[in-house]
Design a protein around this motif. Structure first.
Motif, short mmCIF file in Angstrom:
data_model
loop_
_atom_site.label_atom_id
_atom_site.label_comp_id
_atom_site.label_asym_id
_atom_site.label_seq_id
_atom_site.Cartn_x
_atom_site.Cartn_y
_atom_site.Cartn_z
N SER A 73 7.62 46.86 17.44
CA SER A 73 7.10 45.65 18.14
C SER A 73 7.20 46.01 19.38
CB SER A 73 8.50 44.47 17.79
OG SER A 73 8.62 44.39 16.49
N TYR B 43 -2.00 38.59 11.82
CA TYR B 43 -1.15 37.51 11.80
C TYR B 43 -0.08 37.76 10.61
CZ TYR B 43 -4.28 34.52 14.41
OH TYR B 43 -5.02 34.28 15.45
N LEU C 73 2.04 40.86 11.61
CA LEU C 73 3.03 40.67 12.86
C LEU C 73 4.35 39.89 12.05
CD1 LEU C 73 1.00 39.26 15.80
CD2 LEU C 73 2.31 41.24 15.45
N PHE C 74 4.07 39.03 10.98
CA PHE C 74 5.04 38.47 10.17
C PHE C 74 5.94 39.63 9.70
CE2 PHE C 74 6.77 36.72 6.35
CZ PHE C 74 7.57 35.86 6.77
N CYS C 75 5.10 40.43 8.87
CA CYS C 75 5.91 41.46 8.27
C CYS C 75 6.78 42.40 9.13
CB CYS C 75 5.01 42.18 7.35
SG CYS C 75 4.15 41.35 6.00
N VAL D 4 7.06 42.47 12.47
CA VAL D 4 8.04 41.81 13.83
C VAL D 4 9.23 40.82 13.45
CG1 VAL D 4 7.74 40.67 16.09
CG2 VAL D 4 6.16 42.51 15.14
N VAL D 5 8.53 39.79 12.73
CA VAL D 5 9.42 38.82 12.20
C VAL D 5 10.70 39.27 11.08
CG1 VAL D 5 9.64 36.20 11.30
CG2 VAL D 5 7.84 37.11 12.84
N THR D 6 9.71 39.53 10.03
CA THR D 6 10.72 39.87 8.92
C THR D 6 12.16 40.56 9.14
OG1 THR D 6 8.83 39.77 7.70
CG2 THR D 6 10.83 40.59 6.48
N GLN E 174 14.08 40.60 11.55
CA GLN E 174 15.01 40.04 12.38
C GLN E 174 16.03 39.45 11.43
OE1 GLN E 174 14.58 40.97 15.58
NE2 GLN E 174 12.54 41.56 14.94
#
Lengths: 176, 988, 473, 216
Positions: free
Chosen positions: C316, C351, C354-356, C358-360, C362
């Motif tokens: 990230s 998008y 980024l979801f996979c 960066v977000v996931t 967390q």
């Protein structure tokens, strides 16, 4: 004619003690067999530092040097070509292959060097004549000693005294 | 899923039996071959298998050698075929050049054809010809492919029976004898307008033998309106010649005179010559509906519906009359209101300032009144005699519009026609829709049709006579100024075929005489026996018959007739306007079977393999359409389904319908391409029609455009600036050229005798695409087909980018030819893992096909994206006959290798070897690249930068020069010269 | 670990051990060789059959590529590299986790590597095999791949060592070779164990041949240990260098989106990220399937999830820095390349990426989630997807929008592209299943050694189970 | 009894490993050797042509200059294969009844070309130009060998790129005076290098090694 004595011990301390004792008596052709490396085995057998690191260093250096020379000579000397205004001899561009060849040759030297140091491949070995020796790679702790045939009885007795649970004799040549 | 069956070009390989080239040709071209890849003529006895060529054999060989080590077997030894008698003019492995002329709208365009061992491979313009001046247009450049087209009709047939030529002659002779009994009252000839003196002589003889017969001239795209306009103005039809060399202000009323109309090659050259000197710029106002090449070159493009352009012309005339004292124009003018009035006033002021140095042109689409108005304006402004000349018409046919065809149709319907000889191209397809000519022709007992390919008309013609290609024909043609050329064949006919001359002569029982004798004897008759052979040889060598230009005439103008015509001129059409337009590439459709042209991006829309209904962004938005949407177009009860292309700058509430596509009976190339605009075209309104209804269908057809983004996104790519801004921009231009600081030591070229380079003057470039096509012909560039173009795999080494500037509704545009720019610090080179693209000592970025393994890394790292990759085997799928088309001096590329512009290195090397054998050096301007040679506008200059006297060196040192993507430090050898615009300050 | 006498040798913060229980050598051996010497399971056969079908698809796609040409892929100009290079980088990245686990964690004396290193190394080997196929396949003329090797040719030509592709050739082949040697060296004692534990003569002979006569000799162990450690020491910089060099393929070019110096560390972090995710993806079902819960414990998985979280944060950070440099560098083309990711035609993939990526990850901040098999499995799948997308964004999206808008074009994959992507996964799976069946998944000797270390620690602690292992005589 | 492998097994294993290694080395080395050998290059293989044309007789005995038949060698890329009429320019007078020349006469009278077999074949992507070589002092013999001694012509040079480069990098020792260009018997002076250097100056020889010199 030599004979191999293959003895199984119950515990590591006994095994290492037996090795020390036999070595103290001047038996050099000793070896220990176990499924895992044993702490103190080197000391017990009186082994010096392995030369593998030095082999690796030599291999790595020679690989790297050869790699650089290869690049320098082929594209810098033998057939220099103008490629996008880059000088034929471009040291920064030669770093990756120099490094990779250093690693490759070092790794190859280690691998082949190990086999050479081990004396492997050796599918046939007197210790394999002992069926029970199969436990050596599982949970058994074994000591093998190559002795002159005439000494064999004495050493066997010594081993027994040192706590061997089981002692087998394998003549060096031929089947028992 | 990509088509695995290699969808290229679409023409299936010929069956084995057809593979042999015809005997007539073979005897010319047998030769001792040097190692040329594709140019090898098919061998007589043991042709190489078409599908498994030597090249693919080597591939497999290499693969098996890699896999199996020594288990390689050798390819069979190649045969070397020697001549029996070597023609004295042929040296095997050296090309020869012959001058001839190719027909264009009945006129001749002089060309020089390169021939290798009897195979014509490349057509160039003839500098000695007044219509070419050395430049070449798309039809001329593409003509060799037509010649070798495997889909050509071979031989003759009548009622489905194949006939030998002599048998056909016998039958035609019988028919003729029967027809002659009543003076040919039931014989009709449907021909295209032509300028050929030989045809004129035969037509006269036919009239003598068949006094009752009638010749109908038909051309779907004709200049009738221009001749009718001059008839109105001067009392008799005249040809108009425009001269741009001295024209400072040019007003074009819907005339695409730079690309598709009139003497466009010469006009483009004259126009471009006035675009380079900031102190002597001309100014072009183009009033047009469709965005054309001319509109793109204009300083002010006036976006008007086609039917409103005449009104604008009258507004200018009115302004000239009222504000500038040209009283003669007062009865012709009609003031306009609003924005048009301001524009008209500005144009009028500009024209009035440049009296005798201005020019008003009207386009072929505009009514005769517009042409007459242009003549009146030119007359009043004193331009006549200076920038505009009048001549007696060169074409034999004064009129070739739909009226004649309608009359013929009526005769057929009345049963008055027994024999119809058709030499016009495909009238069943091109005729106005309401005539339904196809059905009518079935009622004619004898239809004899001269055709090169199967089409809608061969399907209904009783007798089909294979037409010879102009490159295999004898004939003669006149240029627009009257200068005659002898058309000479480069090769014996590849298929049994006849020319128009042969066919007409057959009705005079002279079919066996042959076109050569007909043409030659005609000229002997006209010029006398004395020294004729020497003259004849001279004409053949020069490509022109000197001194045959028609003299200009200066007839008096009849203002009253013009005023009357203007009063009767049609008002702007109601509803959505339908504008019919010949296609820039396939013209009226006759070149639709030419895969080079189909794949060439349209000069403006960059569309390939299709036509589309063009409309403006606003109209498209109103109708809910976008590019690629399929819409139903309905016009006066007829309808077609057409894809839509949103063309920035198109007039609102108008739709341009390009002609020449949507063929129903055609070969593999034209079939499936585009929609048929002829189906909507009425004889009453062949150019501009009103009341078009457009209904979206919701379906889509992907349009294979080679460019998807037409804006520069604020990047400085194709620079264009007003003349007035040039002094202020010089510093910035200076920053955009020359070397940038680099940590790398520079390669020193100062000792090299040759530093090849190119200069492309964007100010001259009109964006017509001739360079791209010339490059394709010169460099054996394959055609890949629509599906591959859709996947962005077109192979053109040279592309012409077009960028729009300004608002989407009324954008200006700039076009930028772009091929490999031969960076001195080339990003492609250092990334190639196998040294397949390297730099030569003279600065060429060399692409070595045979070393390429196809990583495509070079293309990724090329900021100009000018490299092309052979994703599939684009060559060997073609008919073997097409191998004859290949330039033997250029390697034919295999599947899996990269290719790109080589600066025509084969021409450099030929020049070098020639010069060095002779003990000299190559002149700075001696090597001419194919693109440069073709360019009608002389926008491209190639040469030796090390020679300060060379043209390229002078241009490269010029103040307008800049390097594309200069900031990357690639130091390209191709420099661009910023385009100058010359806007009218009054309109700022 | 300085535990005072009287306290159990268990870290209260690490409630789950790396080894459940203290099984004796024999019990341990029996448990670990069971996967090889035990009967073939139906589930295994079904999986092999299913993946074999995918492998057949792969072979068809391979045939189309070789015999019809690279044109069966969706690649074009400007997008001259597509799925091939994307998937190449992806596989190579996955391979990196194996080397990292087995070599770097060995150097750092992380005990938790022991149970999973063989598994991870095998994954490395097969991933590198899959990856290594693409650079050859993606050539226009793959039968001439050997032109990239320096050998004396009759043309006198040599490869161009200034190009990153010959670097790749050396890097990938070195990596494959060293990974294999390292893996095989580790296998030798276990092959000997298999030889001696196997009951049928055929198995004994096959494993005996592969063991090359290993007899557990102390003289051999002495060299073995140092050699193994040295190979680990070599593999560590090697693994970093390999993905660095792979990143050079892009970084040495001038394409916006490629031309950036951040790529080497960013690629290495991404490689570890995706590689650990792949290990989790494989190990969660495998440990259930093979019944290895005792040696591959939740604690292992927990640690791997921590690595995933950490490298995910690095990745990230890489994204952020890429954008920062594109803005700070002031090159409009570079800036556009990143604007294009957010607004261009491929933005949805961005998008998703980024979801996979960066977000996931967390969610792995939460210990409960790190220890939940379902959660970690899903996260690992998403990370694998996200990292593939990242490479796709870098390779394809950068190419599709470069300097001249006139040449921009989209990339559309064909069935051959998909076939080679999913087919390579299936082939990887088949190879992996073969490995699970025929070779010891858990390094037997090393686990025994680990158990001894635990014994030793236990001995230091009063009340521990004593130095005699369970079941020992 | 219990030993898994007999004493011989070690030898066999080592032999197998050695053989495998040797096979790999041999395959690679063999391929490289083959490519350089006459089998790979096609050298030294006399080719029997459809017509028994004996260069020995025509060149050595009759002293016919190469350029009589290969007429375009000085001005064109291709040296030229003689047309049938060239053969008959002599053989309509002499040996005009010889059965050996049946096919030549048949070619002439039937208008069917003679289909010779190519001996010196360069790949399609190589553009060799005879004219420039001949005009810069590279004699026929340098590449084609002693054709005057060949009953059936054979390829004597490897014609691979390395061989081309040898000369292009150092042309001096291969040059001769242009007057002797077709001579098969010309002997260079003792100091050929110096002589060649002088010829290089005289003919302004610039042998280029840029790729497009030959590949276009």
């Amino acid at each position: 004619m030599r004979t191999w004595l293959v003895a199984e011990f119950a515990g590591e301390p006994e095994l290492l003690a037996a090795a020390r004792a036999l070595r103290a008596r001047g038996h050099a052709d000793l070896d220990l067999h176990s499924g895992v490396p044993l702490h103190g085995a080197e000391e017990a057998l009186g082994l010096r530092r392995s030369i593998v690191p030095r082999l690796a260093l030599a291999g790595g250096l020679s690989g790297a040097v050869a790699g650089y020379l290869l690049q320098w000579w082929t594209v810098g000397v033998d057939f220099p070509i103008n490629l996008g205004n880059r000088p034929p001899h471009s040291p920064p561009a030669f770093v990756p292959i120099t490094f990779e060849l250093g690693v490759l040759v070092a790794a190859g030297t280690i691998f082949l060097g190990l086999f050479a140091l081990w004396g492997l491949p050796r599918l046939h070995h007197p210790v394999f004549e002992v069926e029970a020796f199969r436990s050596a790679t599982i949970d058994g702790l074994w000591l093998s000693a190559g002795v002159e045939a005439e000494e064999a009885d004495g050493v066997a007795a010594e081993l027994e005294r040192l706590g061997a649970r089981r002692i087998e004799r394998v003549p060096e040549e031929g089947e028992p | 899923m990509p088509p695995l069956g290699l969808p290229i070009y679409g023409q299936p390989p010929l069956a084995a039996g057809d593979r042999r080239a015809p005997d007539a040709w073979r005897s010319l071209a047998e030769r001792a071959g040097q190692a040329d890849p594709a140019g090898r003529p098919p061998d007589g006895d043991a042709p190489a298998p078409a599908s498994f060529g030597r090249r693919s054999f080597l591939q497999v060989l290499s693969a098996s050698a890699a896999l199996a080590g020594l288990a390689a077997c050798k390819p069979p030894r190649e045969r070397v075929v020697s001549y029996v008698r070597r023609p004295p003019e042929v040296t095997p492995s050296l090309p020869s050049y012959y001058a001839t002329a190719l027909p264009a709208g009945g006129y001749g365009v002089g060309v020089v054809v390169e021939s290798h061992e009897g195979r014509p491979t490349k057509v160039e313009g003839n500098p000695a010809h007044p219509s070419s001046l050395g430049g070449a247009g798309l039809p001329e450049l593409a003509s060799p492919l037509e010649l070798y087209d495997p889909a050509r009709i071979a031989g003759f047939r009548r009622g489905g029976r194949p006939l030998a030529w002599s048998a056909l002659l016998d039958e035609l002779s019988e028919v003729a004898a029967r027809l002659a009994q009543d003076g040919g009252a039931r014989l009709r000839v449907l021909a295209e307008p032509t300028s050929s003196p030989a045809v004129a002589a035969l037509r006269a003889d036919l009239r003598a033998r068949f006094p009752g017969s009638r010749l109908v001239a038909w051309a779907p795209v004709s200049e009738d309106a221009a001749r009718e306009g001059t008839r109105l103005a001067f009392g008799r039809p005249l040809d108009v010649e425009h001269r741009l060399a001295t024209a400072d202000v040019v007003l074009s009323l819907d005339a695409d005179f730079l690309a598709t109309e009139g003497d466009h090659l010469r006009l483009a050259r004259e126009f471009a010559a006035r675009r380079v000197d900031a102190a002597a710029m001309n100014r072009l106002y183009a009033a047009e509906a469709t965005y054309t090449v001319t509109g793109g070159a204009a300083d002010h493009r006036l976006r008007l519906r086609a039917s409103e352009i005449l009104g604008f012309g009258r507004a200018v005339a009115a302004a000239l009359a009222s504000a500038h004292g040209l009283a003669a124009l007062a009865p012709l003018g009609a003031a306009a209101g609003g924005a048009q009035a301001r524009l008209a006033a500005a144009v009028a002021a500009d024209l009035a300032r440049a009296r005798g140095r201005g020019l008003v042109l009207a386009g072929q689409r505009q009514p005769a009144a517009a042409h007459a108005l242009a003549a009146a304006m030119n007359d009043a402004l004193g331009n006549a005699g200076a920038t505009v000349l009048y001549r007696e018409p060169v074409l034999l046919d004064r009129s070739s519009g739909p009226e004649g065809l309608a009359a013929l149709a009526a005769e057929i319907r009345a049963g008055g026609v027994d024999t119809l000889v058709i030499t016009a191209w495909n009238p069943v397809y091109t005729a106005p829709a309401e005539l339904e000519l196809g059905a009518l022709l079935r009622r004619v007992p004898n239809v004899v049709y001269l055709a090169a390919r199967e089409d809608e008309t061969t399907a209904v013609a009783g007798a089909v006579v294979a037409a010879a290609h102009p490159l295999e024909s004898w004939g003669d043609l006149r240029a627009r100024d009257g200068t005659a050329s002898v058309v000479q064949p480069l090769i014996a006919p590849l298929v049994a075929s006849a020319t128009e001359l042969d066919l007409l002569a057959a009705f005079l029982d002279r079919g066996q005489v042959g076109a050569w004798a007909l043409v030659r004897e005609g000229w002997r008759r006209r010029t006398g026996d004395e020294g004729f052979d020497r003259r004849w040889d001279r004409w053949l060598a020069d490509g022109v018959v000197a001194g045959t230009a028609a003299p200009p005439v200066a007839p008096p103008l009849d203002g009253a007739a013009i005023a009357a015509a203007l009063a009767a001129a049609p008002p702007p059409v109601a509803g959505v306007e339908a504008i019919f337009a010949p296609d820039d590439k396939v013209l009226d459709g006759r070149l639709g079977e030419n895969a080079w042209l189909q794949e060439l991006p349209h000069p403006v829309s960059k569309l390939t393999w299709d036509n589309a209904a063009l409309l403006s962004p606003a109209t498209a938005a109103r109708l809910g359409l976008e590019t690629g949407a399929l819409a139903t177009l309905r016009l006066h009860g007829r309808e077609v389904l057409a894809p839509v292309l949103v063309q920035p700058g198109h007039a609102d509430e108008a739709v341009t319908l390009p002609l020449g596509y949507g063929r129903r009976v055609a070969g593999a190339v034209a079939t499936g391409a585009g929609f048929d605009a002829y189906a909507l075209r009425r004889g009453a309104a062949p150019w501009i029609d009103g009341g078009l209804e457009i209904a979206p269908t919701g379906a889509r057809r992907a349009l294979a455009q080679t460019q998807g983004h037409f804006t520069m996104d604020g990047r400085a790519l194709a620079l264009a600036l007003p003349v007035a801004a040039l002094p202020g921009a010089l510093a910035e231009l200076e920053e955009r050229r020359g070397p940038l600081p680099s940590i790398l030591p520079e390669v020193d070229y100062s000792g090299e005798p040759y530093r090849w380079g190119m200069a492309i003057d964007l100010s001259r470039c009109i964006g017509c695409g001739a360079c791209a096509l010339a490059c394709q012909a010169e460099n054996n560039i394959p055609v890949v087909g629509r599906s591959e173009v859709l996947n962005s795999r077109e192979m053109h080494w040279l592309r012409v980018d077009r960028y729009y500037e300004g608002p989407a509704e009324e954008p200006a545009s700039v076009s930028q030819p772009l091929a490999c720019v031969h960076c001195e610090s080339a990003p492609c080179e250092y990334v190639c893992p196998v040294n397949a693209t390297v730099h030569s000592d003279e600065g060429l970025n060399e692409m070595v096909y045979n070393r390429c393994v196809g990583t495509r890394y070079c293309s990724n790292n090329c900021p100009y994206k000018v490299r092309r990759f052979n994703y599939l085997d684009y060559h060997t799928v073609h008919a073997p006959q097409l191998a004859m088309l290949q330039n033997p001096d250029v390697t034919v590329r295999a599947r899996g290798v990269m290719e790109k512009c080589s600066y025509c290195v084969q021409r450099i090397e030929r020049a070098r070897i020639g010069a060095r054998v002779a003990g000299g050096t190559i002149g700075g301007d001696q090597v001419v690249s194919a693109c440069q040679q073709a360019c009608p506008a002389e926008a491209i200059v190639f040469g030796n930068l090390a020679d300060p006297a060379s043209r390229v060196a002078r241009l490269a040192g010029g103040e307008r020069r800049y390097d594309l993507l200069h900031e990357l430090g690639t130091r390209p050898r191709t420099g661009y010269l910023a385009r100058l615009r010359n806007p009218n300050p009054d309109l700022a | 670990m300085s535990a005072a006498p009287g306290t159990p040798a268990v870290d209260p913060l690490e409630p789950t051990p790396f080894l459940v229980g203290r099984p004796g050598d024999r019990a341990l051996t029996e448990e670990l060789v069971a996967t090889v010497l035990g009967p073939t399971r139906r589930g295994w056969l079904l999986l092999v059959a299913a993946l074999g079908a995918g492998m057949a698809f792969w072979l068809v796609a391979l045939g189309a590529t070789l015999f019809v040409g690279i044109g069966t892929w969706g690649n074009n100009i400007p997008v001259a590299w597509g799925f091939g290079i994307t998937t190449f980088v992806w596989w190579i990245g996955i391979g990196h986790a194996g080397t990292l686990i087995s070599a770097i964690l060995l150097l750092f004396q992380q005990r938790w590597r022991t149970s999973i290193n063989r598994f991870a190394e095998a994954m490395t080997l097969f991933a590198v095999a899959m990856a290594g196929m693409y650079p050859i396949l993606h050539l226009g003329r793959p039968w001439l791949f050997w032109w990239l090797m320096p050998y004396p040719s009759t043309t006198r030509l040599w490869p161009n060592f200034k190009s990153a592709l010959p670097w790749d050739v050396f890097a990938i082949s070195t990596y494959a070779t060293v990974s294999f040697l390292f893996w095989f060296l580790g296998l030798i004692p276990d092959l000997a164990t298999l030889r001696d534990a196997a009951t049928t003569p055929r198995r004994r002979r096959i494993y005996g041949l592969l063991a090359f006569g290993w007899r557990g000799s102390a003289r051999h162990w002495r060299h073995y240990r140092i050699g193994y450690l040295l190979l680990a020491g070599l593999a560590t910089p090697l693994v970093v260098s390999v993905h660095t060099i792979v990143s050079f393929d892009f970084a040495i070019s001038l394409l916006p989106g490629w031309h950036t110096t951040i790529f080497p560390p960013y690629f290495v972090a991404g490689a570890i990220f995706s590689g650990f995710a792949m290990v989790v993806t494989l190990i969660v079902p495998a440990r259930r399937l093979l019944g290895l819960e005792r040696v591959i414990t939740i604690r292992h998985l927990d640690n791997m999830n921590k690595v995933i979280l950490a490298t995910g944060l690095m990745v990230s950070y890489g994204y952020v820095m890429e954008h920062f440099m594109a803005w700070y560098g002031g090159d409009p083309a570079e800036a556009f390349a990143f604007v294009n990711r957010w607004t261009g035609p491929y933005r949805h993939l961005w998008y998703l990426q980024l979801f996979c990526n960066v977000v996931t990850p967390q969610i792995l901040w939460f210990p409960r989630m790190r220890r939940n098999l379902v959660v970690m499995f899903v996260v690992s799948l998403l990370v694998n997807l996200g990292m593939w997308l990242e490479r796709f964004m870098i390779v394809v999206v950068s190419l599709s929008r470069d300097f001249l808008p006139s040449s921009w074009a989209m990339f559309r994959p064909t069935w051959v592209d998909w076939g080679l992507l999913f087919g390579s996964m299936a082939t990887f799976g088949v190879l992996f299943l073969l490995f699970l069946r025929f070779l010891p998944v858990i390094p037997i000797a090393e686990v025994k050694e680990l158990r001894r270390e635990f014994d030793h620690e236990d001995r230091l602690v009063a009340g521990g189970p004593g130095h005699r292992p369970e079941g020992a005589p | 009894m219990s030993a898994l492998f007999s004493r011989k097994a070690d030898g066999r294993l080592k032999l197998a490993l050695g053989l495998a290694g040797a096979a790999v080395a041999l395959a690679l080395g063999g391929a490289m050797f083959y490519w350089r050998s006459p089998f790979g290059t096609g050298q030294f293989h006399p080719v029997v042509q459809p017509i028994q044309f004996d260069h020995r007789h025509h060149v050595r005995d009759d002293q016919i200059d190469c350029r009589y038949c290969h007429a375009s060698v000085e001005r064109a890329p291709s040296a030229g294969i003689p047309a049938t009429e060239v053969c008959l320019s002599c053989h309509s007078q002499i040996w005009n009844k010889s059965p050996l020349l049946d096919r030549v006469r048949a070619s002439w009278f039937e208008g069917r070309p003679i289909r010779w077999l190519r001996i010196h074949r360069l790949p399609d992507f190589v553009y060799f130009n005879h004219a420039i070589h001949v005009n810069k002092g590279v004699g026929c013999v340098e590449c084609h060998g002693r054709v005057d001694r060949m009953a059936a012509v054979e390829q004597v040079q490897p014609l691979n790129m390395g061989w081309c480069l040898d000369c292009h990098r150092n042309p001096a020792p291969r040059l001769r005076p242009i007057e002797e260009i077709t001579s098969t018997t010309w002997r260079p002076p003792a100091d050929r290098a110096a002589f060649g250097a002088e010829l290089m100056k005289r003919y302004s020889v610039h042998a280029r090694v840029s790729c497009t010199t030959c590949h276009r």
